[in-house]
Design an enzyme around this catalytic site. Structure first.
Site, PDB file in Angstrom:
ATOM      1  N   LYS A 210      31.080  61.576 -66.315  1.00  0.00           N
ATOM      2  CA  LYS A 210      31.771  62.402 -65.326  1.00  0.00           C
ATOM      3  C   LYS A 210      30.794  62.817 -64.227  1.00  0.00           C
ATOM      4  O   LYS A 210      31.058  62.671 -63.049  1.00  0.00           O
ATOM      5  CB  LYS A 210      32.347  63.616 -66.046  1.00  0.00           C
ATOM      6  CG  LYS A 210      33.159  64.534 -65.200  1.00  0.00           C
ATOM      7  CD  LYS A 210      33.813  65.588 -66.086  1.00  0.00           C
ATOM      8  CE  LYS A 210      34.319  66.754 -65.263  1.00  0.00           C
ATOM      9  NZ  LYS A 210      34.914  67.801 -66.073  1.00  0.00           N
ATOM     10  N   GLU A 216      20.997  61.095 -71.311  1.00  0.00           N
ATOM     11  CA  GLU A 216      21.164  59.983 -72.267  1.00  0.00           C
ATOM     12  C   GLU A 216      21.840  58.793 -71.580  1.00  0.00           C
ATOM     13  O   GLU A 216      21.388  57.651 -71.693  1.00  0.00           O
ATOM     14  CB  GLU A 216      22.055  60.414 -73.446  1.00  0.00           C
ATOM     15  CG  GLU A 216      21.420  61.407 -74.398  1.00  0.00           C
ATOM     16  CD  GLU A 216      21.690  62.860 -74.007  1.00  0.00           C
ATOM     17  OE1 GLU A 216      21.929  63.121 -72.799  1.00  0.00           O
ATOM     18  OE2 GLU A 216      21.650  63.716 -74.900  1.00  0.00           O
ATOM     19  N   GLY A 272      35.451  66.931 -70.305  1.00  0.00           N
ATOM     20  CA  GLY A 272      34.921  65.750 -71.002  1.00  0.00           C
ATOM     21  C   GLY A 272      35.660  65.446 -72.297  1.00  0.00           C
ATOM     22  O   GLY A 272      36.095  64.321 -72.546  1.00  0.00           O
ATOM     23  N   ARG A 273      35.822  66.475 -73.128  1.00  0.00           N
ATOM     24  CA  ARG A 273      36.437  66.229 -74.450  1.00  0.00           C
ATOM     25  C   ARG A 273      37.947  66.073 -74.365  1.00  0.00           C
ATOM     26  O   ARG A 273      38.599  65.828 -75.374  1.00  0.00           O
ATOM     27  CB  ARG A 273      36.060  67.354 -75.401  1.00  0.00           C
ATOM     28  CG  ARG A 273      36.412  68.755 -74.915  1.00  0.00           C
ATOM     29  CD  ARG A 273      35.723  69.811 -75.771  1.00  0.00           C
ATOM     30  NE  ARG A 273      35.868  71.151 -75.229  1.00  0.00           N
ATOM     31  CZ  ARG A 273      35.114  71.680 -74.274  1.00  0.00           C
ATOM     32  NH1 ARG A 273      34.162  70.953 -73.705  1.00  0.00           N
ATOM     33  NH2 ARG A 273      35.289  72.916 -73.871  1.00  0.00           N
ATOM     34  N   GLU A 358      33.678  72.299 -79.730  1.00  0.00           N
ATOM     35  CA  GLU A 358      33.130  72.539 -78.398  1.00  0.00           C
ATOM     36  C   GLU A 358      34.095  73.434 -77.612  1.00  0.00           C
ATOM     37  O   GLU A 358      33.699  74.184 -76.730  1.00  0.00           O
ATOM     38  CB  GLU A 358      32.897  71.213 -77.658  1.00  0.00           C
ATOM     39  CG  GLU A 358      31.878  71.360 -76.540  1.00  0.00           C
ATOM     40  CD  GLU A 358      31.473  70.041 -75.905  1.00  0.00           C
ATOM     41  OE1 GLU A 358      30.280  69.856 -75.668  1.00  0.00           O
ATOM     42  OE2 GLU A 358      32.350  69.212 -75.618  1.00  0.00           O
ATOM     43  N   HIS A 389      35.999  60.459-103.699  1.00  0.00           N
ATOM     44  CA  HIS A 389      34.947  60.116-104.658  1.00  0.00           C
ATOM     45  C   HIS A 389      33.628  60.753-104.273  1.00  0.00           C
ATOM     46  O   HIS A 389      32.579  60.352-104.768  1.00  0.00           O
ATOM     47  CB  HIS A 389      34.816  58.596-104.755  1.00  0.00           C
ATOM     48  CG  HIS A 389      36.092  57.978-105.232  1.00  0.00           C
ATOM     49  ND1 HIS A 389      36.337  57.703-106.559  1.00  0.00           N
ATOM     50  CD2 HIS A 389      37.244  57.670-104.559  1.00  0.00           C
ATOM     51  CE1 HIS A 389      37.559  57.218-106.683  1.00  0.00           C
ATOM     52  NE2 HIS A 389      38.133  57.190-105.481  1.00  0.00           N
ATOM     53  N   LYS A 509      20.685  70.545 -72.724  1.00  0.00           N
ATOM     54  CA  LYS A 509      20.425  69.532 -71.691  1.00  0.00           C
ATOM     55  C   LYS A 509      19.220  69.962 -70.842  1.00  0.00           C
ATOM     56  O   LYS A 509      18.310  69.204 -70.574  1.00  0.00           O
ATOM     57  CB  LYS A 509      21.640  69.350 -70.772  1.00  0.00           C
ATOM     58  CG  LYS A 509      22.821  68.593 -71.371  1.00  0.00           C
ATOM     59  CD  LYS A 509      23.856  68.250 -70.290  1.00  0.00           C
ATOM     60  CE  LYS A 509      25.101  67.575 -70.836  1.00  0.00           C
ATOM     61  NZ  LYS A 509      26.103  67.210 -69.841  1.00  0.00           N
TER      62      LYS A 509
HETATM   63  C1  G6Q Z   1      32.680  67.628 -73.078  1.00  0.00           C
HETATM   64  C2  G6Q Z   1      31.330  67.965 -72.709  1.00  0.00           C
HETATM   65  C3  G6Q Z   1      30.301  66.892 -72.978  1.00  0.00           C
HETATM   66  C4  G6Q Z   1      30.280  65.780 -71.934  1.00  0.00           C
HETATM   67  C5  G6Q Z   1      28.984  64.978 -72.107  1.00  0.00           C
HETATM   68  C6  G6Q Z   1      28.893  63.822 -71.134  1.00  0.00           C
HETATM   69  O1  G6Q Z   1      33.643  68.346 -72.920  1.00  0.00           O
HETATM   70  O2  G6Q Z   1      31.302  68.417 -71.413  1.00  0.00           O
HETATM   71  O3  G6Q Z   1      30.424  66.317 -74.245  1.00  0.00           O
HETATM   72  O4  G6Q Z   1      31.402  64.983 -72.054  1.00  0.00           O
HETATM   73  O5  G6Q Z   1      27.889  65.824 -71.966  1.00  0.00           O
HETATM   74  O6  G6Q Z   1      28.965  64.264 -69.829  1.00  0.00           O
HETATM   75  P1  G6Q Z   1      29.128  63.249 -68.643  1.00  0.00           P
HETATM   76  O7  G6Q Z   1      30.430  62.558 -68.768  1.00  0.00           O
HETATM   77  O8  G6Q Z   1      29.017  64.053 -67.381  1.00  0.00           O
HETATM   78  O9  G6Q Z   1      27.992  62.253 -68.770  1.00  0.00           O
END
Ligand code: G6Q
Length: 547
Positions: A210, A216, A272-273, A358, A389, A509
């Protein structure tokens, strides 16, 4: 939205629930079932093709009445309306929360700052569709003219968990001539393992981020570019044919070298989620095709409509959200186990961990006041029957109360002898055993005597929900995800927290960015952390050199 709500624990329904809980907490599910021969039929709800049996919760009619009253006193109706109307309910980031717009039909109108967002959503969907068709048909060629056979999604958190989960869940519907891989971890092994057997000339990377700044993802995207260029004769032009991006930032995408014509956008009102059905779902569409993808969106939408318009007593997410508040805040349950009896849903619990924790793992109210009650429980789980199990022992006979959500289907996607009936027998047996247990007397009757008896006793009285659907289709997956999204919404509204920010993630982060140069510098860095962190950094620097 200016709140006129009373603090949660001062709402009349909360107080009434506290008194009510004292009265009924000693009741065993056995008694509740014995007192009402129709309980197992009565305490069920069917909506949008999902059937919920919630009879094995430690509740009475009075509990339900009070929980619905609590929802009303918590302003749930108004808050649902506010979300669907595009109000900026994510107040700490001043954003609307409109994942529901991602699956709204073409003719819907949802306004953000006066502009209808639905046409933009459909424009991106159409662009994704055209692109997917080109890749799936082989019309899209790589730099050397070969068709794309491998698709690697690079992203993390919300830009990874949804795509992986959906790919695994809908594998049955996927094009098996394409290979899909997902790289998220900054541990280089993730990238190395995902690409070690792939031919760069046939590989397409989707950089999903996003913000397009996540450490990462940008690190892995850089490694992917190096890997590609190394494999294709170091011609920078190759990037255009092998990289596409999903992001809200055209500027950063372009700076990376990706043609913005191959960028799929989304908006700051998609968290994001909550983004697996935005352009972040591009890998899903490539796997299952546009038609199936749109069926998934229709499933999401059906559940959205249900949540938006159905009275609380018949509203699946509202009911399940309230039951989880009851178990968490009144019975003190610290976790919820999500147990899909469907191997394709193996990543569903991991996906839900982010969605739930989250969102509602928060310690202050919307007004910034520290809460004096528990918020999100820990969500976890594994597919059945495997979990039976291993950790089910604790659920059955441990000292903690762990409410379970069982998810199962009437039909297997591929029939294999008697296996589906055996699988389903296990779902029903587990829910039954958790609720009713086994008394010492029953153990004795079976022929066990003496010292062994207490070890073989099951107290029972452990709550569970069972969700059944006909089969795991793209549509049903959309419904299941939307169901949990709205459960989270319901919980967050009762707990009066912001389910849409994630400041807890932001801190990590920033801190990591500060430490990276201290690990990399040739000269011994001047460390200004606490003594433990300083020592760990020094120790790592030594290990790094001598290994
Ligand atoms: C989700 C969070 C988080 C995010 C990641 C990746 O709700 O905000 O998990 O999706 O940190 O972020 P980017 O899509 O900006 O790389």
């Amino acid at each position: 939205m200016k709140s006129t709500l009373k603090p949660l624990t001062q709402r009349p329904a909360w107080k009434a629930l506290t008194a009510h809980h004292k009265k009924i907490k000693g009741l065993h599910l056995k008694q509740l079932f014995a007192a009402d021969s129709k309980r197992g039929e009565r305490m069920t709800l069917e909506a949008a093709g999902l059937f919920l049996d919630y009879s094995k919760n430690r509740i009475t009619n009075e509990t339900l009445k009070l929980l619905f009253k609590l929802a009303a006193e918590s302003g749930l109706k108004a808050r649902i309306k506010a979300m669907f109307n595009g109000e900026k309910i994510n107040i700490t980031e001043n954003r609307a929360v409109l994942h529901v717009a991602l699956r709204a039909p073409k003719n819907a109108r949802i306004l953000v700052d006066g502009g209808n967002v639905v046409p933009e959503v459909h424009a991106v969907l159409n662009k994704m569709e055209a692109f997917s068709k080109r890749v799936r048909s082989g019309a899209w060629k790589g730099h050397t003219g070969r068709r794309i056979k491998n698709i690697v999604n690079i992203g993390i958190g919300g830009s990874d968990l949804g795509p992986v989960m959906a790919y695994e869940a809908l594998k049955h519907y996927s094009d098996r001539s394409l290979t899909f891989r997902f790289v998220s971890n900054v541990d280089g092994i993730d990238f190395v393992e995902a690409t070690h057997d792939l031919n760069p000339a046939e590989t397409l990377f989707i950089v999903s981020s996003k913000t397009f700044t996540t450490l990462e993802t940008m690190t892995n995207a850089g490694s992917a570019r190096d890997w590609l260029l190394k494999g294709l004769g170091r011609n920078p032009k190759a990037v255009v044919k092998h990289f596409v991006a999903v992001s809200t930032s055209a500027e950063k995408v372009s700076a990376f070298g990706i043609d913005t014509a191959n960028m799929f956008g989304f908006w700051d009102w998609v968290g994001g989620r909550y983004s697996m059905d935005s352009a972040i779902g591009l890998s899903t569409m490539l796997a299952i095709g546009p038609k199936n993808y749109r069926a998934m969106l229709a499933g999401f939408h059906e559940l959205d409509e249900h949540f938006h318009t159905t009275p609380f007593a018949q509203n699946l997410p509202v009911l399940m959200g309230l039951l989880s508040v009851w178990n968490t805040d009144f019975f003190g349950a610290e976790t919820v186990a999500v147990l899909p009896y469907e191997q394709y849903l193996k990543r569903f619990p991991a996906y839900l961990q982010q969605l739930t924790m989250e969102s509602n793992g928060k310690h202050v109210t919307l007004a910034g006041k520290k809460v004096n009650y528990q918020t999100s429980p820990v969500y976890w789980g594994e597919p059945g029957t495997n979990g039976q199990h291993s950790f089910y022992q604790l659920i059955h006979q441990g000292t903690r109360l762990i409410p379970c959500d069982f998810i199962a289907f009437g039909q297997a996607l591929t029939k294999l002898g008697r296996q589906h009936d055996i699988l389903m027998a296990n779902v029903f047996a587990q829910a039954e055993a958790l609720a009713f247990g086994k008394t010492a007397e029953e153990v004795r009757v079976e022929g066990t005597n003496g010292a062994l008896v207490p070890h073989r006793v099951f107290e029972g009285n452990r709550p569970s929900n069972v969700i059944l659907a006909r089969r795991l289709t793209p549509e049903v997956l959309g419904k299941l995800v939307a169901l949990y999204e709205h459960i989270v919404f319901t919980q967050g509204t009762i707990w009066n927290v912001n389910s849409f920010d994630q400041w807890g993630v932001e801190l990590g982060k920033a801190l990591a960015q500060r430490i990276v140069p201290e690990l990399e510098s040739k000269a011994t860095p001047k460390l200004k952390h606490d003594s433990s962190t300083n020592n760990l950094i020094r120790h790592y620097r030594k290990l790094k050199i001598t290994s």
